[in-house]
Structure formats: C-alpha cells, structure tokens
Design a protein around this motif. Sequence first.
Motif, PDB file in Angstrom:
ATOM      1  N   ASP A  52     -10.891  -5.510  10.923  1.00 27.10           N
ATOM      2  CA  ASP A  52      -9.531  -5.267  11.426  1.00 27.10           C
ATOM      3  C   ASP A  52      -8.486  -5.910  10.511  1.00 27.10           C
ATOM      4  O   ASP A  52      -7.443  -5.310  10.228  1.00 27.10           O
ATOM      5  CB  ASP A  52      -9.387  -5.803  12.850  1.00 27.10           C
ATOM      6  CG  ASP A  52     -10.151  -4.983  13.870  1.00 27.10           C
ATOM      7  OD1 ASP A  52     -10.559  -3.847  13.541  1.00 27.10           O
ATOM      8  OD2 ASP A  52     -10.352  -5.480  15.002  1.00 27.10           O
ATOM      9  N   ALA A  53      -8.755  -7.128  10.052  1.00 24.30           N
ATOM     10  CA  ALA A  53      -7.816  -7.803   9.149  1.00 24.30           C
ATOM     11  C   ALA A  53      -7.683  -7.034   7.843  1.00 24.30           C
ATOM     12  O   ALA A  53      -6.588  -6.896   7.287  1.00 24.30           O
ATOM     13  CB  ALA A  53      -8.278  -9.231   8.898  1.00 24.30           C
ATOM     14  N   ARG A  54      -8.813  -6.524   7.334  1.00 37.38           N
ATOM     15  CA  ARG A  54      -8.781  -5.750   6.086  1.00 37.38           C
ATOM     16  C   ARG A  54      -7.988  -4.459   6.271  1.00 37.38           C
ATOM     17  O   ARG A  54      -7.183  -4.076   5.426  1.00 37.38           O
ATOM     18  CB  ARG A  54     -10.205  -5.443   5.638  1.00 37.38           C
ATOM     19  CG  ARG A  54     -10.304  -4.624   4.372  1.00 37.38           C
ATOM     20  CD  ARG A  54     -11.776  -4.494   3.949  1.00 37.38           C
ATOM     21  NE  ARG A  54     -12.054  -3.405   3.067  1.00 37.38           N
ATOM     22  CZ  ARG A  54     -11.738  -3.354   1.777  1.00 37.38           C
ATOM     23  NH1 ARG A  54     -11.103  -4.353   1.231  1.00 37.38           N
ATOM     24  NH2 ARG A  54     -12.049  -2.326   1.025  1.00 37.38           N
ATOM     25  N   ALA A  55      -8.197  -3.781   7.385  1.00 35.92           N
ATOM     26  CA  ALA A  55      -7.469  -2.546   7.646  1.00 35.92           C
ATOM     27  C   ALA A  55      -5.970  -2.815   7.772  1.00 35.92           C
ATOM     28  O   ALA A  55      -5.141  -2.035   7.263  1.00 35.92           O
ATOM     29  CB  ALA A  55      -7.997  -1.881   8.919  1.00 35.92           C
ATOM     30  N   ASP A  56      -5.613  -3.915   8.418  1.00 29.84           N
ATOM     31  CA  ASP A  56      -4.188  -4.273   8.529  1.00 29.84           C
ATOM     32  C   ASP A  56      -3.590  -4.556   7.143  1.00 29.84           C
ATOM     33  O   ASP A  56      -2.472  -4.134   6.841  1.00 29.84           O
ATOM     34  CB  ASP A  56      -4.011  -5.483   9.435  1.00 29.84           C
ATOM     35  CG  ASP A  56      -4.298  -5.171  10.892  1.00 29.84           C
ATOM     36  OD1 ASP A  56      -4.342  -3.966  11.260  1.00 29.84           O
ATOM     37  OD2 ASP A  56      -4.494  -6.127  11.676  1.00 29.84           O
ATOM     38  N   ALA A  57      -4.336  -5.299   6.301  1.00 32.92           N
ATOM     39  CA  ALA A  57      -3.846  -5.611   4.957  1.00 32.92           C
ATOM     40  C   ALA A  57      -3.691  -4.345   4.119  1.00 32.92           C
ATOM     41  O   ALA A  57      -2.717  -4.193   3.374  1.00 32.92           O
ATOM     42  CB  ALA A  57      -4.798  -6.593   4.277  1.00 32.92           C
ATOM     43  N   LEU A  58      -4.634  -3.423   4.225  1.00 34.97           N
ATOM     44  CA  LEU A  58      -4.532  -2.152   3.492  1.00 34.97           C
ATOM     45  C   LEU A  58      -3.326  -1.343   3.958  1.00 34.97           C
ATOM     46  O   LEU A  58      -2.617  -0.741   3.149  1.00 34.97           O
ATOM     47  CB  LEU A  58      -5.816  -1.339   3.655  1.00 34.97           C
ATOM     48  CG  LEU A  58      -7.033  -1.857   2.892  1.00 34.97           C
ATOM     49  CD1 LEU A  58      -8.283  -1.077   3.300  1.00 34.97           C
ATOM     50  CD2 LEU A  58      -6.797  -1.749   1.408  1.00 34.97           C
ATOM     51  N   ALA A  59      -3.091  -1.341   5.266  1.00 37.53           N
ATOM     52  CA  ALA A  59      -1.949  -0.599   5.795  1.00 37.53           C
ATOM     53  C   ALA A  59      -0.639  -1.200   5.306  1.00 37.53           C
ATOM     54  O   ALA A  59       0.278  -0.477   4.911  1.00 37.53           O
ATOM     55  CB  ALA A  59      -2.000  -0.591   7.314  1.00 37.53           C
ATOM     56  N   LEU A  60      -0.542  -2.533   5.320  1.00 35.12           N
ATOM     57  CA  LEU A  60       0.682  -3.176   4.830  1.00 35.12           C
ATOM     58  C   LEU A  60       0.838  -2.972   3.326  1.00 35.12           C
ATOM     59  O   LEU A  60       1.954  -2.769   2.820  1.00 35.12           O
ATOM     60  CB  LEU A  60       0.661  -4.667   5.172  1.00 35.12           C
ATOM     61  CG  LEU A  60       0.854  -5.019   6.643  1.00 35.12           C
ATOM     62  CD1 LEU A  60       0.671  -6.513   6.867  1.00 35.12           C
ATOM     63  CD2 LEU A  60       2.220  -4.576   7.124  1.00 35.12           C
ATOM     64  N   GLY A  61      -0.254  -3.031   2.566  1.00 41.32           N
ATOM     65  CA  GLY A  61      -0.198  -2.817   1.122  1.00 41.32           C
ATOM     66  C   GLY A  61       0.220  -1.397   0.779  1.00 41.32           C
ATOM     67  O   GLY A  61       0.893  -1.181  -0.239  1.00 41.32           O
ATOM     68  N   SER A  62      -0.136  -0.436   1.615  1.00 40.66           N
ATOM     69  CA  SER A  62       0.228   0.950   1.312  1.00 40.66           C
ATOM     70  C   SER A  62       1.725   1.202   1.440  1.00 40.66           C
ATOM     71  O   SER A  62       2.247   2.139   0.847  1.00 40.66           O
ATOM     72  CB  SER A  62      -0.548   1.899   2.209  1.00 40.66           C
ATOM     73  OG  SER A  62      -0.068   1.790   3.548  1.00 40.66           O
ATOM     74  N   ILE A  63       2.432   0.364   2.172  1.00 38.72           N
ATOM     75  CA  ILE A  63       3.882   0.525   2.286  1.00 38.72           C
ATOM     76  C   ILE A  63       4.632  -0.512   1.445  1.00 38.72           C
ATOM     77  O   ILE A  63       5.842  -0.656   1.568  1.00 38.72           O
ATOM     78  CB  ILE A  63       4.348   0.461   3.763  1.00 38.72           C
ATOM     79  CG1 ILE A  63       3.979  -0.870   4.402  1.00 38.72           C
ATOM     80  CG2 ILE A  63       3.812   1.636   4.555  1.00 38.72           C
ATOM     81  CD1 ILE A  63       4.582  -1.064   5.782  1.00 38.72           C
ATOM     82  N   GLY A  64       3.906  -1.250   0.608  1.00 36.46           N
ATOM     83  CA  GLY A  64       4.535  -2.172  -0.321  1.00 36.46           C
ATOM     84  C   GLY A  64       4.711  -3.581   0.178  1.00 36.46           C
ATOM     85  O   GLY A  64       5.369  -4.389  -0.477  1.00 36.46           O
ATOM     86  N   MET A  65       4.159  -3.916   1.317  1.00 35.50           N
ATOM     87  CA  MET A  65       4.266  -5.285   1.828  1.00 35.50           C
ATOM     88  C   MET A  65       2.956  -6.002   1.526  1.00 35.50           C
ATOM     89  O   MET A  65       1.952  -5.799   2.201  1.00 35.50           O
ATOM     90  CB  MET A  65       4.518  -5.288   3.330  1.00 35.50           C
ATOM     91  CG  MET A  65       5.839  -4.665   3.718  1.00 35.50           C
ATOM     92  SD  MET A  65       6.104  -4.657   5.490  1.00 35.50           S
ATOM     93  CE  MET A  65       6.182  -6.374   5.870  1.00 35.50           C
ATOM     94  N   LEU A  66       2.956  -6.805   0.490  1.00 34.96           N
ATOM     95  CA  LEU A  66       1.747  -7.494   0.073  1.00 34.96           C
ATOM     96  C   LEU A  66       1.668  -8.870   0.725  1.00 34.96           C
ATOM     97  O   LEU A  66       2.693  -9.535   0.880  1.00 34.96           O
ATOM     98  CB  LEU A  66       1.715  -7.640  -1.450  1.00 34.96           C
ATOM     99  CG  LEU A  66       1.706  -6.315  -2.209  1.00 34.96           C
ATOM    100  CD1 LEU A  66       1.784  -6.578  -3.710  1.00 34.96           C
ATOM    101  CD2 LEU A  66       0.467  -5.526  -1.877  1.00 34.96           C
ATOM    102  N   PRO A  67       0.471  -9.291   1.107  1.00 37.04           N
ATOM    103  CA  PRO A  67       0.342 -10.629   1.677  1.00 37.04           C
ATOM    104  C   PRO A  67       0.536 -11.713   0.631  1.00 37.04           C
ATOM    105  O   PRO A  67       0.351 -11.460  -0.557  1.00 37.04           O
ATOM    106  CB  PRO A  67      -1.090 -10.631   2.223  1.00 37.04           C
ATOM    107  CG  PRO A  67      -1.802  -9.622   1.432  1.00 37.04           C
ATOM    108  CD  PRO A  67      -0.789  -8.577   1.063  1.00 37.04           C
ATOM    109  N   ARG A  68       0.939 -12.858   1.043  1.00 41.49           N
ATOM    110  CA  ARG A  68       1.136 -13.971   0.096  1.00 41.49           C
ATOM    111  C   ARG A  68      -0.177 -14.602  -0.248  1.00 41.49           C
ATOM    112  O   ARG A  68      -1.081 -14.706   0.434  1.00 41.49           O
ATOM    113  CB  ARG A  68       2.033 -15.017   0.716  1.00 41.49           C
ATOM    114  CG  ARG A  68       3.426 -14.508   0.875  1.00 41.49           C
ATOM    115  CD  ARG A  68       4.270 -15.614   1.444  1.00 41.49           C
ATOM    116  NE  ARG A  68       5.598 -15.110   1.632  1.00 41.49           N
ATOM    117  CZ  ARG A  68       6.679 -15.807   1.382  1.00 41.49           C
ATOM    118  NH1 ARG A  68       6.565 -17.018   0.939  1.00 41.49           N
ATOM    119  NH2 ARG A  68       7.845 -15.298   1.567  1.00 41.49           N
TER     120      ARG A  68
END
Length: 68
Positions: A52-68
Amino acid sequence: MTALIAPRSVRTTRFERMLLTAAAGMDRFVATRLERRGTTPPPASARTTAADARADALALGSIGMLPR
C-alpha cells in the motif's frame, strides 16, 4: 440474554440476587467485548502495508510529488 418470568410474586434470596447480578455483569462484559471486536479492523500484514505504501508513493510520483 435470558429472561426469567415468575408466575406469581416470588421472594428471592440474597444468593439468587447475587447470581443474577453476576450474570448481568458478565452479559454486559461480553456485549461490550463483542461491540469492540466488531469495530476494529482486521490486522494487516507487513507485506500488505508495504504494498500500500509503495502504491501511494507511485501515485504521488506520477503527479510530480516526490517523497523527501
């Protein structure tokens, strides 16, 4: 829950009142426990949480919001 019906007015002894009080207390305890158990979500495995965490990170990365 069990209801006892007496056909006429019956005097109860202290022991019978104690048993009825204990039964009512146990009934209340079990009912509370079942309500609490019904509202808690089932435990999630570490693999599911990571996926679930990976899917959330991929979804945020696809719209340009990268985790710190």
